[in-house]
Write an enzyme that holds these catalytic residues in place. Structure first.
Site, PDB file in Angstrom:
ATOM      1  N   HIS A 259     -10.707  -1.682  -0.863  1.00  0.00           N
ATOM      2  CA  HIS A 259     -11.399  -1.046   0.265  1.00  0.00           C
ATOM      3  C   HIS A 259     -12.237   0.149  -0.175  1.00  0.00           C
ATOM      4  O   HIS A 259     -11.832   0.878  -1.085  1.00  0.00           O
ATOM      5  CB  HIS A 259     -10.378  -0.500   1.267  1.00  0.00           C
ATOM      6  CG  HIS A 259      -9.530  -1.524   1.927  1.00  0.00           C
ATOM      7  ND1 HIS A 259      -9.860  -2.077   3.137  1.00  0.00           N
ATOM      8  CD2 HIS A 259      -8.347  -2.074   1.579  1.00  0.00           C
ATOM      9  CE1 HIS A 259      -8.908  -2.924   3.506  1.00  0.00           C
ATOM     10  NE2 HIS A 259      -7.976  -2.951   2.573  1.00  0.00           N
TER      11      HIS A 259
ATOM     12  N   HIS B 164      -8.263  -7.701  -2.594  1.00  0.00           N
ATOM     13  CA  HIS B 164      -9.451  -6.955  -2.167  1.00  0.00           C
ATOM     14  C   HIS B 164      -9.280  -5.474  -2.451  1.00  0.00           C
ATOM     15  O   HIS B 164      -8.157  -4.999  -2.645  1.00  0.00           O
ATOM     16  CB  HIS B 164      -9.694  -7.166  -0.667  1.00  0.00           C
ATOM     17  CG  HIS B 164      -8.544  -6.686   0.172  1.00  0.00           C
ATOM     18  ND1 HIS B 164      -7.399  -7.435   0.361  1.00  0.00           N
ATOM     19  CD2 HIS B 164      -8.359  -5.524   0.851  1.00  0.00           C
ATOM     20  CE1 HIS B 164      -6.560  -6.759   1.115  1.00  0.00           C
ATOM     21  NE2 HIS B 164      -7.107  -5.589   1.432  1.00  0.00           N
TER      22      HIS B 164
ATOM     23  N   TYR C  68      -2.674  -9.738  -0.024  1.00  0.00           N
ATOM     24  CA  TYR C  68      -1.781  -9.085   0.928  1.00  0.00           C
ATOM     25  C   TYR C  68      -1.212 -10.133   1.883  1.00  0.00           C
ATOM     26  O   TYR C  68      -1.896 -11.102   2.222  1.00  0.00           O
ATOM     27  CB  TYR C  68      -2.567  -8.041   1.722  1.00  0.00           C
ATOM     28  CG  TYR C  68      -1.816  -7.474   2.905  1.00  0.00           C
ATOM     29  CD1 TYR C  68      -1.044  -6.322   2.772  1.00  0.00           C
ATOM     30  CD2 TYR C  68      -1.873  -8.105   4.150  1.00  0.00           C
ATOM     31  CE1 TYR C  68      -0.339  -5.822   3.860  1.00  0.00           C
ATOM     32  CE2 TYR C  68      -1.176  -7.607   5.238  1.00  0.00           C
ATOM     33  CZ  TYR C  68      -0.407  -6.464   5.077  1.00  0.00           C
ATOM     34  OH  TYR C  68       0.289  -5.975   6.144  1.00  0.00           O
TER      35      TYR C  68
ATOM     36  N   ARG D  66      -4.204 -12.345   2.985  1.00  0.00           N
ATOM     37  CA  ARG D  66      -5.550 -11.895   2.656  1.00  0.00           C
ATOM     38  C   ARG D  66      -5.777 -12.116   1.161  1.00  0.00           C
ATOM     39  O   ARG D  66      -4.854 -11.944   0.366  1.00  0.00           O
ATOM     40  CB  ARG D  66      -5.729 -10.390   2.942  1.00  0.00           C
ATOM     41  CG  ARG D  66      -5.543  -9.990   4.387  1.00  0.00           C
ATOM     42  CD  ARG D  66      -6.359  -8.748   4.680  1.00  0.00           C
ATOM     43  NE  ARG D  66      -7.764  -9.054   4.495  1.00  0.00           N
ATOM     44  CZ  ARG D  66      -8.696  -8.167   4.129  1.00  0.00           C
ATOM     45  NH1 ARG D  66      -8.370  -6.924   3.876  1.00  0.00           N
ATOM     46  NH2 ARG D  66      -9.944  -8.532   3.976  1.00  0.00           N
TER      47      ARG D  66
ATOM     48  N   TYR E  42       0.838  -1.203   0.000  1.00  0.00           N
ATOM     49  CA  TYR E  42       0.000   0.000   0.000  1.00  0.00           C
ATOM     50  C   TYR E  42       0.872   1.251   0.000  1.00  0.00           C
ATOM     51  O   TYR E  42       1.833   1.337   0.783  1.00  0.00           O
ATOM     52  CB  TYR E  42      -0.876   0.013   1.253  1.00  0.00           C
ATOM     53  CG  TYR E  42      -2.058  -0.927   1.187  1.00  0.00           C
ATOM     54  CD1 TYR E  42      -3.324  -0.472   0.842  1.00  0.00           C
ATOM     55  CD2 TYR E  42      -1.908  -2.274   1.470  1.00  0.00           C
ATOM     56  CE1 TYR E  42      -4.415  -1.325   0.798  1.00  0.00           C
ATOM     57  CE2 TYR E  42      -2.997  -3.143   1.423  1.00  0.00           C
ATOM     58  CZ  TYR E  42      -4.247  -2.660   1.084  1.00  0.00           C
ATOM     59  OH  TYR E  42      -5.315  -3.508   1.038  1.00  0.00           O
TER      60      TYR E  42
HETATM   61  C1  MBD Z   1      -4.784  -5.243   4.738  1.00  0.00           C
HETATM   62  O1  MBD Z   1      -4.661  -4.814   3.476  1.00  0.00           O
HETATM   63  C2  MBD Z   1      -6.004  -5.240   5.273  1.00  0.00           C
HETATM   64  O2  MBD Z   1      -6.998  -4.821   4.497  1.00  0.00           O
HETATM   65  C3  MBD Z   1      -6.212  -5.691   6.560  1.00  0.00           C
HETATM   66  C4  MBD Z   1      -7.564  -5.748   7.120  1.00  0.00           C
HETATM   67  C5  MBD Z   1      -5.163  -6.102   7.321  1.00  0.00           C
HETATM   68  C6  MBD Z   1      -3.921  -6.093   6.778  1.00  0.00           C
HETATM   69  C7  MBD Z   1      -3.730  -5.664   5.495  1.00  0.00           C
HETATM   70 FE    FE Z   2      -6.315  -4.100   2.626  1.00  0.00          FE
END
Ligand code: MBD
Ligand code: FE
Length: 278
Positions: free
Chosen positions: A220, A218, A194, A215, A160
């Site tokens: 957000h 996704h 992630y 993860r 990110y």
């Molecule tokens: C992420 O990108 C995220 O969305 C969450 C909830 C926890 C760690 C990394």
């Molecule tokens: Fe995230």
């Protein structure tokens, strides 16, 4: 120790509180946590070495700025969502796009535009182009113009911007104001999954309990509009192997939209999109 002996220790600690000083709410919470911790130490026969190891881990978590990750990883952030769902259901509020966790990687102040945004500050080589559009509607189904749709996601390395100095600030972070029909559109890259920083405090904890820190891919969203509750949500990218194995427990059935894939030729023919689809 027996419970009543532990209670006596807690009572002795509480007796040092100065009446009328401090916050009753914080006293109540701290004392409850202390009592539950002492009970747990007793019940599980936790040894001093284990306590000091935990203290070191807590310190590392803070040093690394990983508390937000830990809160997600132990399912606490998801639990808070479920409690909010329950409170809303009790108040008769139902329907609409479900909420899911914010996570620790939102940053305010992303560039704002009207109706459409390109999320990339700097085009990334490889991956797939992503085009998404949607409509913000109120709980009666009426379009909401002038709503703010904040969107953020990671790049092709699962990183990110702002937290990753190799990207321009606010890369893959934008605020889109909905048009007269409540609509928004954006163009970006299709993010990948992630992973918690390898070797970090969260990773250490998860490994120690036989879990992974991954993860599914996704995106957000925050959706805000005057006179309305704020929606915090995400969508998952269909087909990701971790879609039902998210370390942060954020996937919800209604948050996995269908994705249509087009070849470069098809995209050119159908939408007049002239993109190098990698
Ligand atoms: C992420 O990108 C995220 O969305 C969450 C909830 C926890 C760690 C990394
Ligand atoms: Fe995230």
């Amino acid at each position: 120790m027996e419970r009543n002996q532990i209670d006596a220790v807690i009572e002795r600690i509480e007796s040092t509180e100065v009446q009328g000083h401090g916050s009753d709410r914080i006293k109540e919470i701290v004392n409850r946590f202390t009592r539950d911790l002492f009970y747990a130490i007793e019940d599980l026969d936790i040894q001093p070495e284990e306590i000091w190891k935990a203290v070191d881990w807590l310190t590392l978590t803070g040093k690394n700025n990983e508390w937000g990750l830990v809160v997600a990883g132990i399912g606490l952030e998801h639990f808070l969502d479920l409690r909010m769902d329950e409170a809303e259901a009790k108040a008769g509020i139902t329907g609409g796009t479900p909420r899911t966790i914010e996570g620790p990687l939102y940053v305010p102040g992303a560039p704002e535009s009207y109706a459409y945004a390109e999320l990339e500050t700097e085009p990334e080589v490889g991956g797939e182009r992503l085009y998404m559009q949607g409509q913000v509607r109120d709980d009666s189904g009426k379009p909401v113009p002038n709503a703010k749709v904040e969107v953020w996601h990671c790049n092709l390395r699962g990183m990110y911007s702002i937290f990753d100095s190799s990207q321009p600030p606010f890369n893959l972070r934008r605020s889109i104001i909905t048009d007269d029909n409540g609509r928004y559109r954006f163009k970006s890259i299709l993010p990948v999954g992630y992973s918690c920083p390898p070797g970090g405090a969260t990773d250490q904890l998860l490994k120690a309990i036989g879990r992974h820190g991954g993860r599914p891919a996704h995106i957000h969203f925050f959706v805000t509009a005057e006179g309305h509750r704020k929606l915090t949500t995400q969508i998952n990218i269909e087909g990701d192997p971790l879609i039902w194995d998210d370390f942060a427990f954020a996937t919800r059935e209604e948050l996995v939209p269908h994705i249509t894939r087009y070849s470069a030729t098809e995209a050119k023919e159908k939408f007049n999109i002239d993109e190098p689809f990698a």
